[in-house]
Design an enzyme around this catalytic site. Structure first.
Site, short mmCIF file in Angstrom:
data_model
loop_
_atom_site.label_atom_id
_atom_site.label_comp_id
_atom_site.label_asym_id
_atom_site.label_seq_id
_atom_site.Cartn_x
_atom_site.Cartn_y
_atom_site.Cartn_z
N HIS A 37 0.21 -2.00 3.93
CA HIS A 37 1.60 -2.41 3.63
C HIS A 37 2.52 -2.06 4.81
CE1 HIS A 37 0.23 -1.97 -0.71
NE2 HIS A 37 0.72 -3.19 -0.68
N GLN A 61 0.82 -11.04 -14.23
CA GLN A 61 -0.34 -11.46 -13.44
C GLN A 61 -1.62 -10.68 -13.74
OE1 GLN A 61 1.78 -10.21 -9.67
NE2 GLN A 61 -0.30 -9.80 -9.00
N ASP A 150 -5.58 -11.18 0.06
CA ASP A 150 -5.42 -12.06 -1.11
C ASP A 150 -5.20 -13.47 -0.56
OD1 ASP A 150 -5.36 -10.07 -3.40
OD2 ASP A 150 -3.87 -9.24 -2.05
O1 PAF Z 1 -0.11 -9.01 -3.71
C1 PAF Z 1 0.61 -8.38 -4.51
O2 PAF Z 1 0.82 -7.18 -4.35
C2 PAF Z 1 1.23 -9.10 -5.69
O3 PAF Z 1 0.41 -10.11 -6.16
C3 PAF Z 1 2.64 -9.66 -5.38
C4 PAF Z 1 2.61 -10.71 -4.29
C5 PAF Z 1 3.57 -8.52 -4.96
C6 PAF Z 1 3.23 -10.31 -6.64
O4 PAF Z 1 3.29 -9.41 -7.69
#
Ligand code: PAF
Length: 287
Positions: A37, A61, A150
């Site tokens: 990050h 999600q 991802d």
């Molecule tokens: O990749 C992630 O951490 C999540 O899927 C996101 C893009 C913050 C959406 O909740």
């Protein structure tokens, strides 16, 4: 650094920045920040005047409530990490602020959401696209950075930004790996020490596929080379491995010369270690 919990306050601040002529770089996260990050934040800082990080574990999600409940939430450490990385604003809304009573709209990804991870995680990409649309609406960034780990999520969001004219540039940041090659992920902290050691099978399996692809166009042979590595690891439970077109995400069965030369073919995999599901992917024909 300033922290916002309400979308309206976040948007008002973003408008002030825009009025002052500042560009906004955005890194959406679900927290449990790691050096991957921090690399995304540094990327955003190179591309924009001010950086906003969102921290929100999005219930929409998650397919499994246990996965949602056990998702790490070290909010104090996350805020400290953002401050240390020079972030201008953190947006950390509550679920109630993002999904208030009466909330009903969803963003439905098209065919990009129906392949790879899609069938295994019903509703997942709809949840991702919906929250990302909302976060972009609150933060109003000029550029938003997403990790390539991802990869399917990145493709879906890029397509959504184009299709819905969201007026934001979507950037894919290369996967950040630990020294042993394991892709950094917030889920890695949930691995036992033995599982973390075993997780090296994931990048090794992709590397084996890259080697195999030098000698054959037959995707079955390439995927078998990857599978052999995962199957050889007793703690690993294989879910899928696929060779796919980096734009359409469609599975490729036989490679063509053109695909070899244009660098648009990737291999992706999902592997379980205990109750932790790891995903990874890479270029099948690295430059
Ligand atoms: O990749 C992630 O951490 C999540 O899927 C996101 C893009 C913050 C959406 O909740």
């Amino acid at each position: 650094m300033i922290t916002f919990s309400s979308p309206a306050d976040m948007r008002a601040w973003a408008e002030q920045q825009r009025c002052a002529g500042k560009t906004i770089g955005f890194v959406p996260t679900m927290g449990a920040l790691h050096s991957g990050h921090v690399a995304l934040i540094a990327d955003a800082a190179r591309r924009a005047d001010v950086v906003v990080v969102s921290i929100f574990v999005n219930p929409l999600q998650f397919n499994e409530s246990t996965d949602f409940d056990s998702y790490p939430r070290p909010i104090d450490d996350d805020v400290a990490a953002c401050s240390g990385a020079g972030v201008a604003a953190v947006f950390a809304p509550t679920a109630g602020a993002m999904y208030p009573p009466g909330f009903q709209t969803r963003v439905l990804p098209g065919p990009l959401g129906e392949v790879m991870e899609g069938p295994n995680r019903p509703g997942h990409f709809e949840g991702v696209a919906t929250i990302v649309a909302k976060l972009l609406g609150a933060v109003r960034p000029h550029v938003a950075i997403f990790g390539q780990k991802d990869f399917q999520q990145l493709r879906i969001i890029t397509q959504m930004a184009t299709d819905l004219e969201l007026g934001v540039e979507i950037i894919g940041h290369p996967i950040v790996r630990d020294p042993d090659g394991v892709a950094q992920s917030s889920r890695n902290v949930r691995l036992s020490a033995a599982e973390r050691r075993a997780a090296i099978a994931v990048p090794h399996s992709l590397n084996a596929a890259v080697l195999a692809a030098k000698d054959t166009d037959d995707v079955e042979v390439i995927v078998s080379a990857a599978l052999a590595v995962v199957i050889g690891e007793p703690l690993a439970k294989h879910e899928y491995t696929t060779v796919f077109d980096a734009t359409t995400l469609e599975a490729i069965v036989t490679l063509t010369q053109a695909q070899r030369s244009f660098g648009k073919v990737r291999i992706g995999t999902a592997v379980w270690f205990g109750d932790v599901r790891l995903i990874d992917n890479r270029d099948l024909f690295p430059a």
